[in-house]
Design a protein around this motif. Structure first.
Motif, PDB file in Angstrom:
ATOM      1  N   ARG A 187       0.839  -1.199   0.000  1.00 42.89           N
ATOM      2  CA  ARG A 187       0.000   0.000   0.000  1.00 42.89           C
ATOM      3  C   ARG A 187       0.874   1.249   0.000  1.00 42.89           C
ATOM      4  O   ARG A 187       1.953   1.289   0.611  1.00 42.89           O
ATOM      5  CB  ARG A 187      -0.909   0.004   1.219  1.00 42.89           C
ATOM      6  N   SER A 188       0.382   2.272  -0.674  1.00 44.57           N
ATOM      7  CA  SER A 188       1.181   3.489  -0.817  1.00 44.57           C
ATOM      8  C   SER A 188       1.413   4.188   0.506  1.00 44.57           C
ATOM      9  O   SER A 188       2.493   4.724   0.756  1.00 44.57           O
ATOM     10  CB  SER A 188       0.490   4.443  -1.803  1.00 44.57           C
ATOM     11  N   GLU A 189       0.431   4.205   1.358  1.00 44.77           N
ATOM     12  CA  GLU A 189       0.548   4.857   2.659  1.00 44.77           C
ATOM     13  C   GLU A 189       0.166   3.870   3.754  1.00 44.77           C
ATOM     14  O   GLU A 189      -0.949   3.349   3.760  1.00 44.77           O
ATOM     15  CB  GLU A 189      -0.341   6.097   2.737  1.00 44.77           C
ATOM     16  N   LEU A 190       1.092   3.621   4.655  1.00 47.07           N
ATOM     17  CA  LEU A 190       0.836   2.721   5.778  1.00 47.07           C
ATOM     18  C   LEU A 190       0.612   3.553   7.027  1.00 47.07           C
ATOM     19  O   LEU A 190       1.549   4.142   7.577  1.00 47.07           O
ATOM     20  CB  LEU A 190       2.009   1.756   5.981  1.00 47.07           C
ATOM     21  N   THR A 191      -0.633   3.616   7.466  1.00 51.53           N
ATOM     22  CA  THR A 191      -0.962   4.343   8.684  1.00 51.53           C
ATOM     23  C   THR A 191      -0.519   3.548   9.902  1.00 51.53           C
ATOM     24  O   THR A 191      -0.068   2.400   9.789  1.00 51.53           O
ATOM     25  CB  THR A 191      -2.469   4.608   8.754  1.00 51.53           C
ATOM     26  N   VAL A 192      -0.651   4.154  11.067  1.00 46.09           N
ATOM     27  CA  VAL A 192      -0.286   3.455  12.297  1.00 46.09           C
ATOM     28  C   VAL A 192      -1.135   2.203  12.471  1.00 46.09           C
ATOM     29  O   VAL A 192      -0.645   1.142  12.870  1.00 46.09           O
ATOM     30  CB  VAL A 192      -0.439   4.391  13.512  1.00 46.09           C
ATOM     31  N   ALA A 193      -2.420   2.320  12.150  1.00 47.63           N
ATOM     32  CA  ALA A 193      -3.308   1.162  12.278  1.00 47.63           C
ATOM     33  C   ALA A 193      -2.881   0.040  11.328  1.00 47.63           C
ATOM     34  O   ALA A 193      -2.901  -1.141  11.695  1.00 47.63           O
ATOM     35  CB  ALA A 193      -4.747   1.572  12.002  1.00 47.63           C
ATOM     36  N   LEU A 194      -2.494   0.394  10.096  1.00 47.88           N
ATOM     37  CA  LEU A 194      -2.057  -0.634   9.146  1.00 47.88           C
ATOM     38  C   LEU A 194      -0.741  -1.269   9.577  1.00 47.88           C
ATOM     39  O   LEU A 194      -0.536  -2.475   9.395  1.00 47.88           O
ATOM     40  CB  LEU A 194      -1.915  -0.012   7.759  1.00 47.88           C
ATOM     41  N   LEU A 195       0.152  -0.468  10.135  1.00 50.34           N
ATOM     42  CA  LEU A 195       1.409  -1.023  10.637  1.00 50.34           C
ATOM     43  C   LEU A 195       1.157  -1.983  11.792  1.00 50.34           C
ATOM     44  O   LEU A 195       1.833  -3.025  11.909  1.00 50.34           O
ATOM     45  CB  LEU A 195       2.334   0.115  11.073  1.00 50.34           C
ATOM     46  N   ASP A 196       0.194  -1.650  12.662  1.00 47.80           N
ATOM     47  CA  ASP A 196      -0.155  -2.558  13.761  1.00 47.80           C
ATOM     48  C   ASP A 196      -0.691  -3.885  13.215  1.00 47.80           C
ATOM     49  O   ASP A 196      -0.352  -4.959  13.722  1.00 47.80           O
ATOM     50  CB  ASP A 196      -1.189  -1.909  14.674  1.00 47.80           C
ATOM     51  N   ARG A 197      -1.538  -3.790  12.174  1.00 44.31           N
ATOM     52  CA  ARG A 197      -2.066  -5.008  11.566  1.00 44.31           C
ATOM     53  C   ARG A 197      -0.942  -5.844  10.968  1.00 44.31           C
ATOM     54  O   ARG A 197      -0.902  -7.068  11.107  1.00 44.31           O
ATOM     55  CB  ARG A 197      -3.086  -4.654  10.486  1.00 44.31           C
ATOM     56  N   ARG A 198      -0.003  -5.172  10.284  1.00 43.57           N
ATOM     57  CA  ARG A 198       1.118  -5.895   9.674  1.00 43.57           C
ATOM     58  C   ARG A 198       1.968  -6.592  10.736  1.00 43.57           C
ATOM     59  O   ARG A 198       2.346  -7.763  10.580  1.00 43.57           O
ATOM     60  CB  ARG A 198       1.975  -4.920   8.878  1.00 43.57           C
ATOM     61  N   ASP A 199       2.256  -5.875  11.826  1.00 45.76           N
ATOM     62  CA  ASP A 199       3.085  -6.462  12.879  1.00 45.76           C
ATOM     63  C   ASP A 199       2.392  -7.647  13.535  1.00 45.76           C
ATOM     64  O   ASP A 199       3.023  -8.667  13.840  1.00 45.76           O
ATOM     65  CB  ASP A 199       3.434  -5.405  13.926  1.00 45.76           C
ATOM     66  N   ASP A 200       1.077  -7.517  13.765  1.00 46.56           N
ATOM     67  CA  ASP A 200       0.324  -8.614  14.378  1.00 46.56           C
ATOM     68  C   ASP A 200       0.317  -9.825  13.451  1.00 46.56           C
ATOM     69  O   ASP A 200       0.509 -10.975  13.883  1.00 46.56           O
ATOM     70  CB  ASP A 200      -1.102  -8.153  14.674  1.00 46.56           C
ATOM     71  N   ALA A 201       0.103  -9.580  12.152  1.00 49.11           N
ATOM     72  CA  ALA A 201       0.087 -10.686  11.190  1.00 49.11           C
ATOM     73  C   ALA A 201       1.453 -11.358  11.113  1.00 49.11           C
ATOM     74  O   ALA A 201       1.554 -12.596  11.086  1.00 49.11           O
ATOM     75  CB  ALA A 201      -0.338 -10.161   9.820  1.00 49.11           C
ATOM     76  N   ASN A 202       2.538 -10.562  11.077  1.00 49.07           N
ATOM     77  CA  ASN A 202       3.880 -11.147  11.013  1.00 49.07           C
ATOM     78  C   ASN A 202       4.210 -11.958  12.259  1.00 49.07           C
ATOM     79  O   ASN A 202       4.856 -13.010  12.197  1.00 49.07           O
ATOM     80  CB  ASN A 202       4.919 -10.037  10.830  1.00 49.07           C
ATOM     81  N   ARG A 203       3.759 -11.472  13.431  1.00 46.62           N
ATOM     82  CA  ARG A 203       4.012 -12.177  14.687  1.00 46.62           C
ATOM     83  C   ARG A 203       3.379 -13.569  14.659  1.00 46.62           C
ATOM     84  O   ARG A 203       4.012 -14.567  15.037  1.00 46.62           O
ATOM     85  CB  ARG A 203       3.458 -11.345  15.844  1.00 46.62           C
ATOM     86  N   ARG A 204       2.144 -13.643  14.189  1.00 47.37           N
ATOM     87  CA  ARG A 204       1.456 -14.936  14.140  1.00 47.37           C
ATOM     88  C   ARG A 204       2.039 -15.829  13.048  1.00 47.37           C
ATOM     89  O   ARG A 204       2.175 -17.053  13.234  1.00 47.37           O
ATOM     90  CB  ARG A 204      -0.040 -14.708  13.918  1.00 47.37           C
ATOM     91  N   LEU A 205       2.373 -15.236  11.907  1.00 46.69           N
ATOM     92  CA  LEU A 205       2.920 -16.038  10.815  1.00 46.69           C
ATOM     93  C   LEU A 205       4.294 -16.593  11.181  1.00 46.69           C
ATOM     94  O   LEU A 205       4.612 -17.749  10.864  1.00 46.69           O
ATOM     95  CB  LEU A 205       3.006 -15.194   9.547  1.00 46.69           C
ATOM     96  N   ASP A 206       5.136 -15.795  11.843  1.00 51.60           N
ATOM     97  CA  ASP A 206       6.449 -16.287  12.257  1.00 51.60           C
ATOM     98  C   ASP A 206       6.318 -17.478  13.205  1.00 51.60           C
ATOM     99  O   ASP A 206       7.072 -18.450  13.110  1.00 51.60           O
ATOM    100  CB  ASP A 206       7.238 -15.166  12.944  1.00 51.60           C
ATOM    101  N   ALA A 207       5.341 -17.396  14.129  1.00 52.86           N
ATOM    102  CA  ALA A 207       5.130 -18.515  15.052  1.00 52.86           C
ATOM    103  C   ALA A 207       4.647 -19.755  14.312  1.00 52.86           C
ATOM    104  O   ALA A 207       5.053 -20.882  14.621  1.00 52.86           O
ATOM    105  CB  ALA A 207       4.134 -18.114  16.137  1.00 52.86           C
ATOM    106  N   ALA A 208       3.785 -19.570  13.307  1.00 54.65           N
ATOM    107  CA  ALA A 208       3.301 -20.703  12.515  1.00 54.65           C
ATOM    108  C   ALA A 208       4.452 -21.361  11.768  1.00 54.65           C
ATOM    109  O   ALA A 208       4.572 -22.599  11.733  1.00 54.65           O
ATOM    110  CB  ALA A 208       2.225 -20.226  11.536  1.00 54.65           C
ATOM    111  N   ARG A 209       5.314 -20.558  11.166  1.00 51.55           N
ATOM    112  CA  ARG A 209       6.463 -21.119  10.455  1.00 51.55           C
ATOM    113  C   ARG A 209       7.423 -21.840  11.413  1.00 51.55           C
ATOM    114  O   ARG A 209       8.015 -22.876  11.048  1.00 51.55           O
ATOM    115  CB  ARG A 209       7.194 -20.004   9.718  1.00 51.55           C
ATOM    116  N   THR A 210       7.553 -21.304  12.618  1.00 46.74           N
ATOM    117  CA  THR A 210       8.416 -21.955  13.606  1.00 46.74           C
ATOM    118  C   THR A 210       7.894 -23.335  13.957  1.00 46.74           C
ATOM    119  O   THR A 210       8.656 -24.310  14.022  1.00 46.74           O
ATOM    120  CB  THR A 210       8.509 -21.087  14.873  1.00 46.74           C
ATOM    121  N   LEU A 211       6.608 -23.448  14.172  1.00 45.99           N
ATOM    122  CA  LEU A 211       6.022 -24.748  14.503  1.00 45.99           C
ATOM    123  C   LEU A 211       6.198 -25.742  13.363  1.00 45.99           C
ATOM    124  O   LEU A 211       6.528 -26.915  13.591  1.00 45.99           O
ATOM    125  CB  LEU A 211       4.539 -24.578  14.826  1.00 45.99           C
TER     126      LEU A 211
END
Length: 411
Positions: free
Chosen positions: A261-285
């Motif tokens: 996305r062209s502009e990442l607001t604070v809310a979008l960055l929070d969503r990205r970080d939350d998604a990455n946190r869960r995805l990293d844990a899934a890949r670890t398992l």
């Protein structure tokens, strides 16, 4: 024909043309009646119930102290509620259109139970109410023969979920009285001593026999013991692996789409970080425990939630009984005054008095651990596995943190 007769004929024609009116208006539905009652009093008590005024007054007093609106409905159990109880908070919130805590308590004989949902104002985030309830060690000791103790505790739990306020200790008058310890009789002590002696003797004899047998065995003459987790995977396990890998791929695609996305607001960055946190844990398992059914299922749940977070939809808890099912959209009673999220089929089966089949795993049994049996995953020791301890995130929404921070606990 006279003018009088003409007027009479015209009147009869009008009466015939009028539609037949019902004998009485349809009775409003239960959600409509509760919502109408809330317009004057946010603590709705069904007129068919006799609830002590002291109970109602205590509920009102606790609700007045909260920083959000609290809507309470006390109703008797009816055939309608057997089918729609878990949908009732959503139906009621749709009628009021207001954020707040919606509590429905149903009485059967003298037993009170029900459902509750916390609806925050748009854009406001906070801890999940079910997570707070899962961490509340006193929730299992709250009495259920009166409505006020449960409702007061739910309001306190919602306050903690809403703004992080510390959860206070439950009132001693709201807790079940402690059970006095049972003292064994002298006969029981003697029997216990005898059984201990027999057990020790039998164990020593078995150990001696086993040692002699192992000494007589020639190297390589016997089959190797089956190691934990080395059982040949079934078709069901292979399908769960496929779904987990597919979910991980789709979650990664959703995150990359979000980052473009062209502009990442604070809310979008929070969503990205939350998604990455869960995805990293899934890949670890998937990487660390590729053949373990619990780990693969946990990876599937986390990858699904990562995609939900990246797409901007609500991150929903899994079905407690089988996390491979659809998300847990209903909250059902389970165990001692505990409610867990469940998919609709599992909720319906539980409503019929049957235990859902659930996710079943293999565990070692027997003295040497050479035999295996299939059991529901929730019967395992929660200390051994974060997936079991959190119900795959159905009880507490911190599975990703547990996987990433406590890998040694993952089998």
């Amino acid at each position: 024909m006279s003018a009088h007769l003409r007027r009479l004929a015209a009147l009869l024609a009008v009466l015939v043309a009028l539609p037949v009116l019902p004998a009485h208006a349809a009775t409003p539905s239960l959600p409509d009646r509760i919502a109408a009652g809330w317009q004057t009093d946010r603590v709705f008590v069904d007129p068919r119930l006799t609830v002590p005024l002291s109970e109602v007054a205590r509920i009102r007093a606790e609700a007045a102290k909260s920083s959000f609106a609290v809507y309470v409905a006390l109703v008797p159990r009816t055939p309608y509620l057997r089918e729609s109880l878990f949908d009732l908070p959503t139906l009621l919130q749709a009628r009021t259109g207001q954020p707040g805590l919606y509590i429905v308590r149903v009485v059967t004989d003298e037993y009170w139970s029900g459902v509750e949902e916390l609806y925050r104002p748009g854009g406001l985030k906070g801890r999940d109410l079910n997570s707070v309830k899962g961490d509340d060690k006193q929730r299992l000791d709250i009495v259920d023969n009166r409505p006020a103790p449960q409702i007061v505790r739910i309001i306190q739990q919602a306050q903690t979920a809403y703004d992080g306020r510390a959860l206070p200790a439950a009132s001693t008058t709201d807790l079940e009285p402690p059970r006095p310890p049972r003292r064994p009789s002298s006969t029981a002590k003697e029997d216990k001593g005898a059984f201990i002696g027999l057990g020790v003797g039998g164990l020593l004899g078995f150990a001696l026999t086993l040692t002699l047998v192992l000494r007589r065995r020639r190297p390589g003459s016997g089959s190797k013991a089956v190691e934990s987790g080395a059982v040949q995977p079934s078709g069901y396990q292979i399908e769960i692996r496929r779904q987990a890998d597919q979910a991980i791929t789709r979650a990664g695609q959703s995150i990359r789409k979000l980052e473009k996305r062209s502009e990442l607001t604070v809310a979008l960055l929070d969503r990205r970080d939350d998604a990455n946190r869960r995805l990293d844990a899934a890949r670890t398992l998937r990487a660390d425990q590729p053949d373990d059914l619990l780990a693969v299922t946990g990876a599937l749940v986390l990858a699904r939630q990562a995609r939900q977070a990246a797409d901007g939809s609500a991150v929903r808890p899994p079905c407690f009984f089988d996390p491979t099912h659809r998300a847990g959209t209903a909250h059902v009673p389970w165990g001692d005054a505990v409610e867990v999220p469940a998919c609709r089929p599992c909720a319906e089966r539980l409503g019929k008095g049957k235990t859902p089949h659930g996710l079943r795993v293999s565990r070692s049994v027997g003295l040497l651990g050479r035999s295996h049996e299939t059991v529901p995953y929730w019967t395992l020791d929660p200390k051994d596995n974060p997936m079991v301890a959190t119900g795959f995130g159905a009880l507490t929404d911190d599975l990703a943190e547990r996987v990433s921070g406590r890998l040694d606990d993952v089998r």
